[in-house]
Write a protein that holds these residues in place. Structure first.
Motif, PDB file in Angstrom:
ATOM      1  N   ALA A  63       0.825  -1.213   0.000  1.00  0.00           N
ATOM      2  CA  ALA A  63       0.000   0.000   0.000  1.00  0.00           C
ATOM      3  C   ALA A  63       0.855   1.256   0.000  1.00  0.00           C
ATOM      4  O   ALA A  63       0.570   2.225  -0.727  1.00  0.00           O
ATOM      5  CB  ALA A  63      -0.938  -0.016   1.208  1.00  0.00           C
ATOM      6  N   ASN A  64       1.930   1.256   0.780  1.00  0.00           N
ATOM      7  CA  ASN A  64       2.788   2.437   0.857  1.00  0.00           C
ATOM      8  C   ASN A  64       3.570   2.660  -0.427  1.00  0.00           C
ATOM      9  O   ASN A  64       3.831   3.807  -0.811  1.00  0.00           O
ATOM     10  CB  ASN A  64       3.749   2.305   2.041  1.00  0.00           C
ATOM     11  N   LEU A  65       3.972   1.594  -1.109  1.00  0.00           N
ATOM     12  CA  LEU A  65       4.676   1.742  -2.385  1.00  0.00           C
ATOM     13  C   LEU A  65       3.753   2.333  -3.446  1.00  0.00           C
ATOM     14  O   LEU A  65       4.170   3.192  -4.235  1.00  0.00           O
ATOM     15  CB  LEU A  65       5.221   0.389  -2.846  1.00  0.00           C
ATOM     16  N   VAL A  66       2.500   1.885  -3.465  1.00  0.00           N
ATOM     17  CA  VAL A  66       1.537   2.455  -4.418  1.00  0.00           C
ATOM     18  C   VAL A  66       1.280   3.925  -4.083  1.00  0.00           C
ATOM     19  O   VAL A  66       1.203   4.780  -4.979  1.00  0.00           O
ATOM     20  CB  VAL A  66       0.227   1.648  -4.412  1.00  0.00           C
ATOM     21  N   TYR A  67       1.182   4.234  -2.789  1.00  0.00           N
ATOM     22  CA  TYR A  67       0.981   5.629  -2.376  1.00  0.00           C
ATOM     23  C   TYR A  67       2.179   6.495  -2.752  1.00  0.00           C
ATOM     24  O   TYR A  67       2.020   7.645  -3.179  1.00  0.00           O
ATOM     25  CB  TYR A  67       0.739   5.680  -0.867  1.00  0.00           C
ATOM     26  N   LEU A  68       3.386   5.939  -2.637  1.00  0.00           N
ATOM     27  CA  LEU A  68       4.591   6.668  -3.046  1.00  0.00           C
ATOM     28  C   LEU A  68       4.543   6.984  -4.536  1.00  0.00           C
ATOM     29  O   LEU A  68       4.850   8.114  -4.957  1.00  0.00           O
ATOM     30  CB  LEU A  68       5.829   5.838  -2.708  1.00  0.00           C
ATOM     31  N   GLY A  69       4.162   5.997  -5.350  1.00  0.00           N
ATOM     32  CA  GLY A  69       4.037   6.250  -6.784  1.00  0.00           C
ATOM     33  C   GLY A  69       2.981   7.301  -7.093  1.00  0.00           C
ATOM     34  O   GLY A  69       3.152   8.124  -8.006  1.00  0.00           O
ATOM     35  N   TYR A  70       1.902   7.307  -6.323  1.00  0.00           N
ATOM     36  CA  TYR A  70       0.838   8.306  -6.507  1.00  0.00           C
ATOM     37  C   TYR A  70       1.357   9.714  -6.240  1.00  0.00           C
ATOM     38  O   TYR A  70       1.097  10.647  -7.023  1.00  0.00           O
ATOM     39  CB  TYR A  70      -0.322   7.963  -5.586  1.00  0.00           C
ATOM     40  N   THR A  71       2.100   9.908  -5.149  1.00  0.00           N
ATOM     41  CA  THR A  71       2.630  11.230  -4.825  1.00  0.00           C
ATOM     42  C   THR A  71       3.678  11.676  -5.845  1.00  0.00           C
ATOM     43  O   THR A  71       3.760  12.866  -6.170  1.00  0.00           O
ATOM     44  CB  THR A  71       3.238  11.237  -3.415  1.00  0.00           C
ATOM     45  N   ILE A  72       4.463  10.736  -6.362  1.00  0.00           N
ATOM     46  CA  ILE A  72       5.435  11.084  -7.404  1.00  0.00           C
ATOM     47  C   ILE A  72       4.712  11.558  -8.662  1.00  0.00           C
ATOM     48  O   ILE A  72       5.127  12.521  -9.322  1.00  0.00           O
ATOM     49  CB  ILE A  72       6.348   9.882  -7.706  1.00  0.00           C
ATOM     50  N   GLY A  73       3.609  10.885  -9.003  1.00  0.00           N
ATOM     51  CA  GLY A  73       2.826  11.309 -10.162  1.00  0.00           C
ATOM     52  C   GLY A  73       2.291  12.720 -10.013  1.00  0.00           C
ATOM     53  O   GLY A  73       2.301  13.508 -10.977  1.00  0.00           O
ATOM     54  N   LEU A  74       1.829  13.080  -8.814  1.00  0.00           N
ATOM     55  CA  LEU A  74       1.342  14.441  -8.583  1.00  0.00           C
ATOM     56  C   LEU A  74       2.468  15.467  -8.740  1.00  0.00           C
ATOM     57  O   LEU A  74       2.265  16.548  -9.318  1.00  0.00           O
ATOM     58  CB  LEU A  74       0.726  14.544  -7.189  1.00  0.00           C
ATOM     59  N   LEU A  75       3.658  15.136  -8.236  1.00  0.00           N
ATOM     60  CA  LEU A  75       4.786  16.070  -8.358  1.00  0.00           C
ATOM     61  C   LEU A  75       5.204  16.249  -9.814  1.00  0.00           C
ATOM     62  O   LEU A  75       5.579  17.359 -10.226  1.00  0.00           O
ATOM     63  CB  LEU A  75       5.969  15.558  -7.531  1.00  0.00           C
ATOM     64  N   ILE A  76       5.154  15.182 -10.600  1.00  0.00           N
ATOM     65  CA  ILE A  76       5.508  15.300 -12.015  1.00  0.00           C
ATOM     66  C   ILE A  76       4.549  16.256 -12.722  1.00  0.00           C
ATOM     67  O   ILE A  76       4.958  17.110 -13.517  1.00  0.00           O
ATOM     68  CB  ILE A  76       5.499  13.907 -12.681  1.00  0.00           C
ATOM     69  N   ILE A  77       3.261  16.121 -12.435  1.00  0.00           N
ATOM     70  CA  ILE A  77       2.281  17.027 -13.058  1.00  0.00           C
ATOM     71  C   ILE A  77       2.479  18.463 -12.580  1.00  0.00           C
ATOM     72  O   ILE A  77       2.326  19.424 -13.353  1.00  0.00           O
ATOM     73  CB  ILE A  77       0.851  16.548 -12.743  1.00  0.00           C
ATOM     74  N   ASP A  78       2.865  18.628 -11.311  1.00  0.00           N
ATOM     75  CA  ASP A  78       3.024  19.977 -10.749  1.00  0.00           C
ATOM     76  C   ASP A  78       4.210  20.721 -11.339  1.00  0.00           C
ATOM     77  O   ASP A  78       4.127  21.936 -11.573  1.00  0.00           O
ATOM     78  CB  ASP A  78       3.177  19.897  -9.232  1.00  0.00           C
TER      79      ASP A  78
END
Length: 346
Positions: A63-78
């Motif tokens: 769960a934490n690895l998927v959440y880490l990938g999710y936050t990285i995706g948000l930073l890439i868009i930002d």
């Protein structure tokens, strides 16, 4: 997030005995004098396979690895210019205004200015919103041996609600036309509701962490515990999003220029990294680090004499139990307050 509510390790466990149960927390019974001593090959060869097996079966790690990938995706868009498109936004908006109006035309109201939307970025936001729902489901899945009515799951259910609201708003991104348009303002209101629920979820996570964390040295309300830094950054992340959405609802003209949410995404990424650290700590990957800042101490042989503490947190509290206790209390109070007129004298 890391969960510490598993079965207790037997105090009779001997030094050097391997733990075969991957769901039982690993307790270190061997003390090391320094990091060089702890990183000897014989210790690595013994502990690394055990830690790897535990991480492989640890639901929180997934769960934490998927959440880490999710936050990285948000930073890439930002922060990636290919997604932000700030220069193209200004060019497109200026071109639309110049083509539509001449010098004698009344200027546009700021709320009538068009909203720039990119179909590709909108699809990515929808994908991230779906991932957010998957993350919420994974965090429910991580709670082993807990009733569906346990109070520790209330924040997880709220997490599903906020994830669903963000998916709803992401599906309407492509319908936005002007800064003050119906769909644009509706998206703002939906995301304000989602951020409010998300803030309540973060506070609930802190309470469930207090219920479930392992009572021992180096854990709890201390910066030695990665979970403490993680929930602090996560709560700050949700608070900043809440403030951002209030600002956008009060001043819609700042939509597209207010970048406060980017700071929230940075804190979310930091929190996700510390959740990984906390899970690695629970799987004993950091056996080579000092215990509460001190070498020569085996965490499995520490005894707290001055205060009796529960080893694995507070007992489960089921939501329905609260109602049962209330009914029993009402019944007992009714029986103890029987009127004298109902009593018969013989």
């Amino acid at each position: 997030m890391s969960n510490n509510t598993m079965a207790a390790v037997s105090p009779q466990e001997k030094i050097g005995e391997e733990t075969t149960d991957v769901f039982t927390p690993y307790v270190e019974y061997e003390a090391f004098n320094s990091i060089v001593d702890a990183l000897q090959w014989k210790h690595i060869r013994k502990r690394a396979p055990i830690c790897f097996r535990k991480s492989l079966h640890n639901r929180y790690m997934l769960a934490n690895l998927v959440y880490l990938g999710y936050t990285i995706g948000l930073l890439i868009i930002d922060f990636n210019p290919a997604f932000t498109g700030s220069s193209s936004l200004e060019t497109l908006t200026t071109a639309i205004i110049n083509e539509t109006f001449d010098e004698t035309t009344t200027p546009l109201s700021i709320l009538d200015e068009p909203v720039y939307t990119d179909d590709y970025v909108n699809k990515i936001y929808i994908g991230l919103a779906v991932v957010n729902i998957i993350i919420a489901a994974l965090y429910v899945w991580t709670w082993r041996d807990r009733s569906w009515f346990d109070v520790v799951l209330v924040p997880e259910y709220l997490n599903h609600i906020q994830a669903g609201l963000y998916l709803w708003s992401a599906l309407w991104y492509s319908k936005q036309d002007t800064l003050g348009g119906y769909y644009t303002m509706t998206v703002h209101r939906i995301e304000l509701s989602a951020s409010c629920v998300e803030l309540c979820t973060a506070v609930g996570w802190m309470l469930t962490w207090y219920i479930a964390y392992t009572r021992t040295l180096g854990r709890g309300f201390t910066l030695d515990d990665p979970d403490t830094i993680a929930y602090m950054t996560t709560t700050s992340n949700t608070l900043i999003y809440f403030v951002y959405n209030i600002q956008i609802n009060l001043r819609p003209e700042e939509y597209g220029s207010n970048m406060l949410y980017a700071y929230a995404d940075i804190l979310g990424f930091i929190g996700s990294v510390y959740y990984i650290f906390g899970t690695l700590r629970d799987d004993n990957w950091f056996w080579f680090l000092p215990v509460a800042g001190q070498y020569g101490v085996a965490v499995g042989r520490i005894e707290v004499v001055t205060k009796q503490l529960p080893k694995y947190g507070l007992p489960p509290i089921v939501i329905t139990d609260i109602c049962k206790r209330r009914r029993k209390k009402n019944a007992s109070s009714d029986s103890s307050t029987t009127p004298d007129s109902e009593l018969t004298n013989f």
